[in-house]
Design a protein around this motif. Structure first.
Motif, PDB file in Angstrom:
ATOM      1  N   PRO A  43      32.441  54.293  51.886  1.00 11.89           N
ATOM      2  CA  PRO A  43      32.231  53.816  53.160  1.00 11.89           C
ATOM      3  C   PRO A  43      30.680  53.824  53.050  1.00 11.89           C
ATOM      4  CG  PRO A  43      33.198  56.440  52.366  1.00 11.89           C
ATOM      5  CD  PRO A  43      33.350  55.114  51.152  1.00 11.89           C
ATOM      6  N   LEU A  44      30.762  53.034  54.437  1.00  8.32           N
ATOM      7  CA  LEU A  44      29.738  52.435  55.193  1.00  8.32           C
ATOM      8  C   LEU A  44      28.662  53.227  55.758  1.00  8.32           C
ATOM      9  CD1 LEU A  44      30.820  48.757  56.585  1.00  8.32           C
ATOM     10  CD2 LEU A  44      29.875  49.873  54.541  1.00  8.32           C
ATOM     11  N   GLU A  45      27.654  53.344  55.956  1.00  5.46           N
ATOM     12  CA  GLU A  45      26.544  54.243  56.079  1.00  5.46           C
ATOM     13  C   GLU A  45      26.060  54.138  57.586  1.00  5.46           C
ATOM     14  OE1 GLU A  45      23.126  53.278  54.841  1.00  5.46           O
ATOM     15  OE2 GLU A  45      23.223  53.466  53.132  1.00  5.46           O
ATOM     16  N   GLU A  46      26.764  52.840  57.697  1.00  8.03           N
ATOM     17  CA  GLU A  46      26.789  52.907  59.699  1.00  8.03           C
ATOM     18  C   GLU A  46      28.159  51.653  60.337  1.00  8.03           C
ATOM     19  OE1 GLU A  46      24.060  50.804  61.669  1.00  8.03           O
ATOM     20  OE2 GLU A  46      22.383  52.333  60.695  1.00  8.03           O
ATOM     21  N   GLU A  47      29.296  53.305  60.265  1.00 10.21           N
ATOM     22  CA  GLU A  47      30.526  52.346  60.622  1.00 10.21           C
ATOM     23  C   GLU A  47      30.987  51.425  61.305  1.00 10.21           C
ATOM     24  OE1 GLU A  47      33.816  55.680  59.389  1.00 10.21           O
ATOM     25  OE2 GLU A  47      34.081  55.327  62.477  1.00 10.21           O
ATOM     26  N   VAL A  48      31.739  50.256  61.813  1.00 12.60           N
ATOM     27  CA  VAL A  48      31.174  49.249  62.110  1.00 12.60           C
ATOM     28  C   VAL A  48      32.941  49.480  62.997  1.00 12.60           C
ATOM     29  CG1 VAL A  48      29.491  47.904  61.698  1.00 12.60           C
ATOM     30  CG2 VAL A  48      31.802  48.308  60.615  1.00 12.60           C
ATOM     31  N   THR A  49      33.455  48.965  63.738  1.00 18.02           N
ATOM     32  CA  THR A  49      35.244  48.507  63.915  1.00 18.02           C
ATOM     33  C   THR A  49      35.067  47.055  64.239  1.00 18.02           C
ATOM     34  OG1 THR A  49      34.246  49.084  66.131  1.00 18.02           O
ATOM     35  CG2 THR A  49      34.126  50.804  65.096  1.00 18.02           C
ATOM     36  N   TYR A  50      36.623  47.387  64.388  1.00 19.22           N
ATOM     37  CA  TYR A  50      36.673  45.993  64.884  1.00 19.22           C
ATOM     38  C   TYR A  50      38.065  45.719  65.764  1.00 19.22           C
ATOM     39  CZ  TYR A  50      38.947  40.891  63.273  1.00 19.22           C
ATOM     40  OH  TYR A  50      38.726  39.081  63.004  1.00 19.22           O
ATOM     41  N   ALA A  74      36.487  40.913  57.523  1.00 21.11           N
ATOM     42  CA  ALA A  74      35.713  41.381  58.791  1.00 21.11           C
ATOM     43  C   ALA A  74      34.692  43.332  58.239  1.00 21.11           C
ATOM     44  CB  ALA A  74      36.001  41.505  60.639  1.00 21.11           C
ATOM     45  N   ILE A  75      35.360  43.663  58.059  1.00 22.57           N
ATOM     46  CA  ILE A  75      35.145  45.567  58.387  1.00 22.57           C
ATOM     47  C   ILE A  75      35.463  46.718  57.001  1.00 22.57           C
ATOM     48  CG2 ILE A  75      35.241  45.713  60.637  1.00 22.57           C
ATOM     49  CD1 ILE A  75      36.958  47.279  60.456  1.00 22.57           C
ATOM     50  N   GLY A  76      35.822  45.558  56.311  1.00 25.72           N
ATOM     51  CA  GLY A  76      36.461  46.004  54.445  1.00 25.72           C
ATOM     52  C   GLY A  76      35.193  46.491  53.671  1.00 25.72           C
ATOM     53  N   SER A  77      35.155  47.168  52.852  1.00 23.34           N
ATOM     54  CA  SER A  77      34.085  48.118  51.633  1.00 23.34           C
ATOM     55  C   SER A  77      35.152  49.144  50.988  1.00 23.34           C
ATOM     56  CB  SER A  77      33.723  48.676  53.010  1.00 23.34           C
ATOM     57  OG  SER A  77      32.644  49.389  51.748  1.00 23.34           O
ATOM     58  N   ALA A  78      34.562  48.975  50.110  1.00 26.63           N
ATOM     59  CA  ALA A  78      34.865  49.582  49.554  1.00 26.63           C
ATOM     60  C   ALA A  78      34.365  50.988  49.251  1.00 26.63           C
ATOM     61  CB  ALA A  78      35.342  49.145  47.306  1.00 26.63           C
ATOM     62  N   ILE A  96      44.278  47.954  69.528  1.00 25.31           N
ATOM     63  CA  ILE A  96      43.636  48.612  69.439  1.00 25.31           C
ATOM     64  C   ILE A  96      42.273  48.304  68.646  1.00 25.31           C
ATOM     65  CG2 ILE A  96      46.077  49.691  68.878  1.00 25.31           C
ATOM     66  CD1 ILE A  96      44.999  49.852  66.008  1.00 25.31           C
ATOM     67  N   THR A  97      41.253  50.066  68.390  1.00 27.49           N
ATOM     68  CA  THR A  97      40.139  49.897  67.489  1.00 27.49           C
ATOM     69  C   THR A  97      40.688  50.506  66.295  1.00 27.49           C
ATOM     70  OG1 THR A  97      39.047  49.461  69.572  1.00 27.49           O
ATOM     71  CG2 THR A  97      37.995  50.570  67.760  1.00 27.49           C
ATOM     72  N   VAL A  98      40.036  49.657  64.995  1.00 29.41           N
ATOM     73  CA  VAL A  98      39.945  50.415  63.270  1.00 29.41           C
ATOM     74  C   VAL A  98      38.798  50.304  63.163  1.00 29.41           C
ATOM     75  CG1 VAL A  98      41.096  49.871  61.364  1.00 29.41           C
ATOM     76  CG2 VAL A  98      42.188  48.998  63.136  1.00 29.41           C
ATOM     77  N   THR A  99      38.369  51.092  62.799  1.00 28.97           N
ATOM     78  CA  THR A  99      36.912  51.350  62.234  1.00 28.97           C
ATOM     79  C   THR A  99      36.772  50.836  60.915  1.00 28.97           C
ATOM     80  OG1 THR A  99      37.661  53.809  61.395  1.00 28.97           O
ATOM     81  CG2 THR A  99      36.462  53.193  63.808  1.00 28.97           C
ATOM     82  N   SER A 100      35.637  50.940  60.157  1.00 21.69           N
ATOM     83  CA  SER A 100      35.677  50.438  58.482  1.00 21.69           C
ATOM     84  C   SER A 100      35.583  51.612  57.749  1.00 21.69           C
ATOM     85  CB  SER A 100      34.277  50.527  58.451  1.00 21.69           C
ATOM     86  OG  SER A 100      33.340  50.527  58.551  1.00 21.69           O
ATOM     87  N   SER A 101      36.086  53.081  58.020  1.00 24.65           N
ATOM     88  CA  SER A 101      36.670  53.914  57.265  1.00 24.65           C
ATOM     89  C   SER A 101      37.975  54.070  56.874  1.00 24.65           C
ATOM     90  CB  SER A 101      36.158  55.409  57.619  1.00 24.65           C
ATOM     91  OG  SER A 101      36.724  55.618  59.568  1.00 24.65           O
ATOM     92  N   ARG A 140      47.304  42.455  47.433  1.00 31.21           N
ATOM     93  CA  ARG A 140      47.521  44.081  48.070  1.00 31.21           C
ATOM     94  C   ARG A 140      46.777  44.514  48.885  1.00 31.21           C
ATOM     95  NH1 ARG A 140      51.020  46.732  44.138  1.00 31.21           N
ATOM     96  NH2 ARG A 140      51.492  44.577  43.395  1.00 31.21           N
ATOM     97  N   LEU A 141      45.416  44.075  48.450  1.00 31.86           N
ATOM     98  CA  LEU A 141      45.175  44.991  50.272  1.00 31.86           C
ATOM     99  C   LEU A 141      45.285  44.521  51.101  1.00 31.86           C
ATOM    100  CD1 LEU A 141      41.331  44.015  48.429  1.00 31.86           C
ATOM    101  CD2 LEU A 141      42.749  46.013  48.052  1.00 31.86           C
ATOM    102  N   ASP A 142      45.772  43.446  51.531  1.00 33.11           N
ATOM    103  CA  ASP A 142      46.122  42.944  53.035  1.00 33.11           C
ATOM    104  C   ASP A 142      47.287  44.169  53.207  1.00 33.11           C
ATOM    105  OD1 ASP A 142      43.613  41.578  52.967  1.00 33.11           O
ATOM    106  OD2 ASP A 142      45.365  39.829  52.042  1.00 33.11           O
ATOM    107  N   ASP A 143      48.457  43.563  51.801  1.00 32.08           N
ATOM    108  CA  ASP A 143      49.869  44.716  52.343  1.00 32.08           C
ATOM    109  C   ASP A 143      49.419  45.992  52.974  1.00 32.08           C
ATOM    110  OD1 ASP A 143      51.129  42.018  51.972  1.00 32.08           O
ATOM    111  OD2 ASP A 143      51.872  42.517  49.888  1.00 32.08           O
ATOM    112  N   ALA A 144      48.159  46.888  52.213  1.00 36.08           N
ATOM    113  CA  ALA A 144      47.618  48.229  52.349  1.00 36.08           C
ATOM    114  C   ALA A 144      47.431  48.383  53.459  1.00 36.08           C
ATOM    115  CB  ALA A 144      47.101  48.483  51.617  1.00 36.08           C
ATOM    116  N   ILE A 145      46.780  47.505  54.307  1.00 37.77           N
ATOM    117  CA  ILE A 145      46.154  47.409  55.277  1.00 37.77           C
ATOM    118  C   ILE A 145      47.143  47.495  56.487  1.00 37.77           C
ATOM    119  CG2 ILE A 145      44.385  46.090  57.750  1.00 37.77           C
ATOM    120  CD1 ILE A 145      42.788  45.428  54.625  1.00 37.77           C
TER     121      ILE A 145
END
Length: 342
Positions: A216-223, A210-214, A238-243, A182-187
């Motif tokens: 927000p991360l202190e330092e945002e990462v991209t993928y 790779a960058i999923g987090s429940a 495209i570039t997707v952020t952890s947020s 369900r998390l994959d579908d939501a993404i």
């Protein structure tokens, strides 16, 4: 080979097999490639997963398990036969004693389907069944044999199982069909709405890992994500952020938290106080999502931590449970008949 005991975590996303004295011997995706012409098996596990989205029309790649239960009986039997054969050796004539995990919320019909598939695949009769939360607790080395409350939240690919356990028995449990898939579908849905880019389930899972987090991360990462543009129909990156991912999975995670909260609300006071003292244990592949333990602690107010071997807990617990079969049978409700032939 005589008396070989096998514990099987027959999961929606992965199958793990535990053998006493050897540990986890198989950990492969619950995926099977089938030739549509004659329904023969082309590949199982990792080899089949590599074919996802890349096969001609004559070969169909299927996931026979859905939301923790059997969706395709024949394919599940073939998959189990393949994995049990790998463990036992093709020339072995001795059937192993097998314990298979099933969700705590399954029906009698679903239990029977798992048991029949295991026996048809080569397990000694009767094949034993054990609720996943109990197996996870045993595999996490939680002292479930004592009269004290221990809470486990097992989050796999298809289901989240939350339970309070005491003396080898499940006192209160909650099973929701919200987990890793369900998390994959939501993404995938978020990327489609936000960026007009269509991505597959496998890409969404890679993004989550790779960058999923429940939180927000202190330092945002991209993928970097590749997919098909909805407008032009051409490939695009495209570039997707952890947020972005945190925002996308927020709603499904609330359902998981809600399952844990529901269990605690129905737990007897003495056991609830034990859970407050000992905390909540997270297991399952999705339990390793960054900061999920912190989110549950923040939302419920009870310490939560990830088990030492979250992916392997259920399969290990199933194997170890075969050594305590009588004690576990005694703790199961008569109408459940979890561990005996139905």
């Amino acid at each position: 080979m005589l008396g070989k005991r096998i514990g099987v975590d027959l999961g929606t996303a992965n199958v793990l097999v535990y053998v006493k004295g050897r540990g986890i011997v198989i950990a492969e995706p619950s995926v099977v490639a089938v030739a549509t012409r004659d329904n023969s098996i082309v590949a199982v596990g990792t080899d089949a997963r590599e074919m996802l989205g890349r096969t001609p029309g004559a070969i169909q790649v299927v996931r026979p398990m859905r939301e923790g239960v059997i969706a395709d009986y024949v394919t599940t039997e073939a998959m189990l036969r393949y994995f049990i054969g790998r463990v036992m050796g093709r020339i072995s004539m001795i059937k192993p004693e097998v314990m298979i995990c099933v969700p705590a919320g399954v029906t009698g019909v679903e239990q029977r389907a798992v048991q029949d598939a295991a026996e048809a695949a080569g397990a000694r009769r009767p094949a034993h069944l054990i609720p996943e939360p109990l197996a996870a607790a045993i595999g996490a080395r939680i002292p479930v044999h004592i009269p004290q409350g221990h809470m486990v939240v097992d989050i796999g690919g298809g289901r989240t199982e939350a339970a309070v356990i005491s003396m080898y028995g499940i006192v209160v449990s909650e099973s929701v069909r919200v987990a890793g898939d369900r998390l994959d579908d939501a993404i995938a849905g978020y990327v489609k709405r936000r960026h007009n880019l269509v991505i597959g389930d496998r890409t969404a899972e890679e993004l989550k890992i790779a960058i999923g987090s429940a939180l927000p991360l202190e330092e945002e990462v991209t993928y970097q994500v590749r997919g098909r543009d909805q407008i032009t129909g051409l490939p695009r990156t495209i570039t997707v952020t952890s947020s972005d991912v945190t925002q996308a999975i927020a709603d499904p995670l609330q359902s998981i938290v809600g399952a844990a909260r529901s269990v605690l609300e129905r737990t007897p006071p003495e056991l609830a106080s034990d859970v407050v003292d000992r905390g909540i244990v997270l297991s399952g592949g999705t339990g390793m999502l960054r900061n999920l333990d912190r989110l549950i602690t923040q939302e419920i107010g009870i310490p939560c931590y990830v088990a030492d071997n979250p992916m392997e807990c259920v399969a290990m617990g199933a194997g170890i449970a075969l050594e305590h079969l009588d004690l576990i049978k005694r703790a199961q409700p008569a109408e459940g008949e979890w561990l005996v032939s139905l």
